[in-house]
Design a protein around this motif. Structure first.
Motif, PDB file in Angstrom:
ATOM      1  N   GLY A  24       0.774  -1.222   0.000  1.00  0.00           N
ATOM      2  CA  GLY A  24       0.000   0.000   0.000  1.00  0.00           C
ATOM      3  C   GLY A  24       0.814   1.286   0.000  1.00  0.00           C
ATOM      4  N   ARG A  25       2.129   1.186   0.132  1.00  0.00           N
ATOM      5  CA  ARG A  25       2.969   2.388   0.175  1.00  0.00           C
ATOM      6  C   ARG A  25       3.591   2.704  -1.171  1.00  0.00           C
ATOM      7  N   VAL A  26       3.717   1.700  -1.995  1.00  0.00           N
ATOM      8  CA  VAL A  26       4.326   1.895  -3.313  1.00  0.00           C
ATOM      9  C   VAL A  26       3.446   1.197  -4.350  1.00  0.00           C
ATOM     10  N   SER A  27       3.666   1.531  -5.594  1.00  0.00           N
ATOM     11  CA  SER A  27       2.881   0.912  -6.664  1.00  0.00           C
ATOM     12  C   SER A  27       3.152  -0.595  -6.678  1.00  0.00           C
ATOM     13  N   PRO A  28       2.200  -1.356  -7.178  1.00  0.00           N
ATOM     14  CA  PRO A  28       2.407  -2.812  -7.236  1.00  0.00           C
ATOM     15  C   PRO A  28       3.667  -3.209  -7.996  1.00  0.00           C
ATOM     16  N   GLU A  29       3.998  -2.464  -9.049  1.00  0.00           N
ATOM     17  CA  GLU A  29       5.195  -2.798  -9.826  1.00  0.00           C
ATOM     18  C   GLU A  29       6.455  -2.603  -8.993  1.00  0.00           C
ATOM     19  N   LYS A  30       6.532  -1.465  -8.300  1.00  0.00           N
ATOM     20  CA  LYS A  30       7.701  -1.192  -7.456  1.00  0.00           C
ATOM     21  C   LYS A  30       7.753  -2.169  -6.288  1.00  0.00           C
ATOM     22  N   ARG A  31       6.575  -2.460  -5.714  1.00  0.00           N
ATOM     23  CA  ARG A  31       6.511  -3.403  -4.594  1.00  0.00           C
ATOM     24  C   ARG A  31       7.041  -4.766  -5.019  1.00  0.00           C
ATOM     25  N   ASP A  32       6.543  -5.260  -6.162  1.00  0.00           N
ATOM     26  CA  ASP A  32       6.955  -6.576  -6.642  1.00  0.00           C
ATOM     27  C   ASP A  32       8.451  -6.615  -6.963  1.00  0.00           C
ATOM     28  N   ALA A  33       8.955  -5.548  -7.567  1.00  0.00           N
ATOM     29  CA  ALA A  33      10.385  -5.485  -7.885  1.00  0.00           C
ATOM     30  C   ALA A  33      11.217  -5.459  -6.611  1.00  0.00           C
ATOM     31  N   ALA A  34      10.784  -4.658  -5.635  1.00  0.00           N
ATOM     32  CA  ALA A  34      11.528  -4.580  -4.371  1.00  0.00           C
ATOM     33  C   ALA A  34      11.486  -5.914  -3.643  1.00  0.00           C
ATOM     34  N   LEU A  35      10.309  -6.547  -3.616  1.00  0.00           N
ATOM     35  CA  LEU A  35      10.201  -7.847  -2.942  1.00  0.00           C
ATOM     36  C   LEU A  35      11.064  -8.906  -3.627  1.00  0.00           C
ATOM     37  N   LYS A  36      11.122  -8.853  -4.936  1.00  0.00           N
ATOM     38  CA  LYS A  36      11.964  -9.800  -5.665  1.00  0.00           C
ATOM     39  C   LYS A  36      13.428  -9.640  -5.236  1.00  0.00           C
ATOM     40  N   GLU A  37      13.878  -8.398  -5.118  1.00  0.00           N
ATOM     41  CA  GLU A  37      15.255  -8.138  -4.685  1.00  0.00           C
ATOM     42  C   GLU A  37      15.460  -8.537  -3.224  1.00  0.00           C
ATOM     43  N   ILE A  38      14.477  -8.257  -2.385  1.00  0.00           N
ATOM     44  CA  ILE A  38      14.575  -8.604  -0.961  1.00  0.00           C
ATOM     45  C   ILE A  38      14.657 -10.123  -0.787  1.00  0.00           C
ATOM     46  N   VAL A  39      13.812 -10.844  -1.501  1.00  0.00           N
ATOM     47  CA  VAL A  39      13.833 -12.305  -1.433  1.00  0.00           C
ATOM     48  C   VAL A  39      15.167 -12.840  -1.943  1.00  0.00           C
ATOM     49  N   ALA A  40      15.691 -12.253  -3.001  1.00  0.00           N
ATOM     50  CA  ALA A  40      17.004 -12.678  -3.515  1.00  0.00           C
ATOM     51  C   ALA A  40      18.091 -12.418  -2.477  1.00  0.00           C
ATOM     52  N   ASP A  41      18.035 -11.254  -1.807  1.00  0.00           N
ATOM     53  CA  ASP A  41      19.006 -10.963  -0.741  1.00  0.00           C
ATOM     54  C   ASP A  41      18.876 -11.975   0.401  1.00  0.00           C
ATOM     55  N   ALA A  42      17.640 -12.299   0.753  1.00  0.00           N
ATOM     56  CA  ALA A  42      17.405 -13.260   1.839  1.00  0.00           C
ATOM     57  C   ALA A  42      17.953 -14.637   1.469  1.00  0.00           C
ATOM     58  N   ARG A  43      17.725 -15.051   0.230  1.00  0.00           N
ATOM     59  CA  ARG A  43      18.259 -16.359  -0.215  1.00  0.00           C
ATOM     60  C   ARG A  43      19.785 -16.362  -0.197  1.00  0.00           C
TER      61      ARG A  43
END
Length: 177
Positions: free
Chosen positions: A64-83
Protein backbone atom coordinates in the motif's frame (compact mmCIF):
# COMPACT_ATOMS: atom_id res chain seq x y z
CA UNK A 1 40.83 -39.53 26.23
CA UNK A 2 37.94 -38.42 23.98
CA UNK A 3 35.50 -38.57 26.91
CA UNK A 4 37.85 -36.40 28.98
CA UNK A 5 38.03 -33.90 26.12
CA UNK A 6 34.23 -33.86 25.91
CA UNK A 7 33.95 -33.23 29.65
CA UNK A 8 36.52 -30.44 29.48
CA UNK A 9 34.73 -28.87 26.51
CA UNK A 10 31.41 -28.99 28.38
CA UNK A 11 32.99 -27.29 31.38
CA UNK A 12 34.64 -24.69 29.16
CA UNK A 13 31.33 -23.59 27.65
CA UNK A 14 29.74 -23.19 31.03
CA UNK A 15 28.22 -26.62 31.46
CA UNK A 16 28.76 -29.02 34.28
CA UNK A 17 29.53 -32.67 33.98
CA UNK A 18 27.84 -34.74 36.66
CA UNK A 19 27.32 -38.05 34.95
CA UNK A 20 29.73 -40.92 34.85
CA UNK A 21 31.35 -41.65 31.49
CA UNK A 22 28.91 -43.13 29.00
CA UNK A 23 29.58 -46.78 28.14
CA UNK A 24 30.81 -47.25 24.58
CA UNK A 25 27.77 -49.32 23.54
CA UNK A 26 25.37 -46.62 24.78
CA UNK A 27 27.43 -43.88 23.12
CA UNK A 28 27.12 -45.76 19.82
CA UNK A 29 23.34 -45.79 20.25
CA UNK A 30 23.34 -42.05 21.01
CA UNK A 31 25.53 -41.42 17.96
CA UNK A 32 23.14 -43.42 15.77
CA UNK A 33 20.14 -41.42 17.04
CA UNK A 34 22.00 -38.19 16.25
CA UNK A 35 22.96 -39.46 12.80
CA UNK A 36 19.35 -40.32 11.96
CA UNK A 37 17.84 -37.21 13.55
CA UNK A 38 20.09 -34.57 11.92
CA UNK A 39 20.11 -32.01 14.75
CA UNK A 40 22.34 -29.72 12.67
CA UNK A 41 19.15 -28.69 10.87
CA UNK A 42 18.17 -26.85 14.07
CA UNK A 43 20.87 -24.27 13.31
CA UNK A 44 19.39 -23.70 9.86
CA UNK A 45 15.87 -23.38 11.31
CA UNK A 46 17.08 -20.82 13.82
CA UNK A 47 18.55 -18.81 10.95
CA UNK A 48 15.45 -19.11 8.77
CA UNK A 49 13.09 -17.65 11.39
CA UNK A 50 14.54 -14.12 11.55
CA UNK A 51 15.21 -14.04 7.80
CA UNK A 52 11.61 -15.02 7.11
CA UNK A 53 10.39 -12.43 9.60
CA UNK A 54 12.47 -9.74 7.89
CA UNK A 55 10.99 -10.59 4.50
CA UNK A 56 7.46 -10.56 5.96
CA UNK A 57 8.07 -7.20 7.61
CA UNK A 58 9.39 -5.77 4.36
CA UNK A 59 6.33 -7.05 2.55
CA UNK A 60 4.07 -5.41 5.14
CA UNK A 61 5.92 -2.10 4.93
CA UNK A 62 5.72 -2.04 1.14
CA UNK A 63 2.05 -3.02 0.98
CA UNK A 64 0.00 0.00 0.00
CA UNK A 65 2.97 2.39 0.17
CA UNK A 66 4.33 1.89 -3.31
CA UNK A 67 2.88 0.91 -6.66
CA UNK A 68 2.41 -2.81 -7.24
CA UNK A 69 5.20 -2.80 -9.83
CA UNK A 70 7.70 -1.19 -7.46
CA UNK A 71 6.51 -3.40 -4.59
CA UNK A 72 6.96 -6.58 -6.64
CA UNK A 73 10.39 -5.48 -7.89
CA UNK A 74 11.53 -4.58 -4.37
CA UNK A 75 10.20 -7.85 -2.94
CA UNK A 76 11.96 -9.80 -5.66
CA UNK A 77 15.26 -8.14 -4.68
CA UNK A 78 14.57 -8.60 -0.96
CA UNK A 79 13.83 -12.31 -1.43
CA UNK A 80 17.00 -12.68 -3.51
CA UNK A 81 19.01 -10.96 -0.74
CA UNK A 82 17.41 -13.26 1.84
CA UNK A 83 18.26 -16.36 -0.21
CA UNK A 84 21.83 -15.16 -0.67
CA UNK A 85 22.10 -14.53 3.08
CA UNK A 86 20.80 -18.03 3.80
CA UNK A 87 23.15 -19.60 1.25
CA UNK A 88 26.12 -17.77 2.76
CA UNK A 89 25.28 -18.32 6.43
CA UNK A 90 23.55 -21.70 6.52
CA UNK A 91 26.87 -23.59 6.56
CA UNK A 92 28.03 -21.62 9.62
CA UNK A 93 24.80 -22.29 11.52
CA UNK A 94 24.88 -25.99 10.60
CA UNK A 95 28.57 -26.30 11.56
CA UNK A 96 27.92 -24.63 14.90
CA UNK A 97 25.03 -26.99 15.66
CA UNK A 98 27.12 -29.98 14.58
CA UNK A 99 30.02 -28.83 16.75
CA UNK A 100 27.83 -28.32 19.83
CA UNK A 101 25.61 -31.40 19.52
CA UNK A 102 28.22 -33.61 21.18
CA UNK A 103 28.42 -31.44 24.29
CA UNK A 104 24.76 -30.43 24.54
CA UNK A 105 22.34 -32.97 23.08
CA UNK A 106 24.34 -36.20 23.24
CA UNK A 107 24.85 -36.09 27.03
CA UNK A 108 21.12 -35.49 27.56
CA UNK A 109 20.18 -38.44 25.38
CA UNK A 110 22.66 -40.67 27.20
CA UNK A 111 21.44 -39.47 30.60
CA UNK A 112 17.70 -39.61 30.06
CA UNK A 113 17.24 -42.67 27.87
CA UNK A 114 18.07 -46.28 28.56
CA UNK A 115 19.82 -48.41 25.96
CA UNK A 116 16.49 -50.06 25.13
CA UNK A 117 14.76 -46.67 24.71
CA UNK A 118 17.56 -45.48 22.42
CA UNK A 119 17.11 -48.63 20.33
CA UNK A 120 13.37 -47.89 20.11
CA UNK A 121 14.11 -44.33 18.96
CA UNK A 122 16.45 -45.71 16.31
CA UNK A 123 13.76 -48.13 15.15
CA UNK A 124 11.29 -45.26 14.85
CA UNK A 125 13.75 -43.01 13.01
CA UNK A 126 14.69 -45.83 10.60
CA UNK A 127 11.10 -46.89 9.99
CA UNK A 128 10.13 -47.04 6.31
CA UNK A 129 6.63 -45.94 7.32
CA UNK A 130 8.04 -42.84 9.03
CA UNK A 131 10.10 -42.03 5.94
CA UNK A 132 7.07 -42.52 3.69
CA UNK A 133 4.96 -40.30 5.95
CA UNK A 134 7.62 -37.56 6.08
CA UNK A 135 7.91 -37.64 2.29
CA UNK A 136 4.16 -37.14 2.10
CA UNK A 137 3.98 -34.27 4.64
CA UNK A 138 4.49 -31.45 2.06
CA UNK A 139 1.66 -32.85 -0.06
CA UNK A 140 -0.58 -33.21 3.00
CA UNK A 141 0.18 -29.66 4.10
CA UNK A 142 -0.50 -28.33 0.60
CA UNK A 143 -3.81 -30.18 0.32
CA UNK A 144 -4.94 -29.05 3.76
CA UNK A 145 -3.82 -25.47 3.09
CA UNK A 146 -5.72 -25.40 -0.21
CA UNK A 147 -8.79 -26.80 1.50
CA UNK A 148 -8.64 -24.30 4.37
CA UNK A 149 -8.10 -21.44 1.91
CA UNK A 150 -11.07 -22.50 -0.21
CA UNK A 151 -13.25 -23.10 2.83
CA UNK A 152 -12.49 -19.78 4.53
CA UNK A 153 -11.71 -17.49 1.56
CA UNK A 154 -15.12 -15.78 1.45
CA UNK A 155 -14.91 -14.88 5.14
CA UNK A 156 -11.17 -14.38 5.53
CA UNK A 157 -10.25 -12.38 2.41
CA UNK A 158 -12.28 -9.29 3.36
CA UNK A 159 -10.94 -9.47 6.91
CA UNK A 160 -7.35 -9.82 5.68
CA UNK A 161 -7.80 -6.88 3.31
CA UNK A 162 -9.18 -4.80 6.17
CA UNK A 163 -6.24 -5.79 8.36
CA UNK A 164 -3.77 -4.90 5.60
CA UNK A 165 -5.45 -1.52 5.18
CA UNK A 166 -5.31 -0.82 8.93
CA UNK A 167 -1.65 -1.80 9.06
CA UNK A 168 -0.95 0.35 6.00
CA UNK A 169 -2.69 3.35 7.59
CA UNK A 170 -0.75 2.86 10.82
CA UNK A 171 2.52 2.63 8.90
CA UNK A 172 1.69 5.72 6.87
CA UNK A 173 0.77 7.71 9.99
CA UNK A 174 3.90 6.51 11.72
CA UNK A 175 6.24 7.58 8.91
CA UNK A 176 4.43 10.73 7.80
CA UNK A 177 5.96 13.81 9.45
Amino acid sequence: MKKLATMIAALAIGGTVHAAPVPAAKQELVNRVLQLWHPESIGESMLQAPVGDAVQQARAVLQGRVSPEKRDAALKEIVADARQFMDQNKPLAQASAQKLVGTTVAPLLAERFTDDELRQIITILESPVKKKFEAMVPELQKKLGEGVAADTRAVMDPKLQELQQRIGMRLRSAVTP
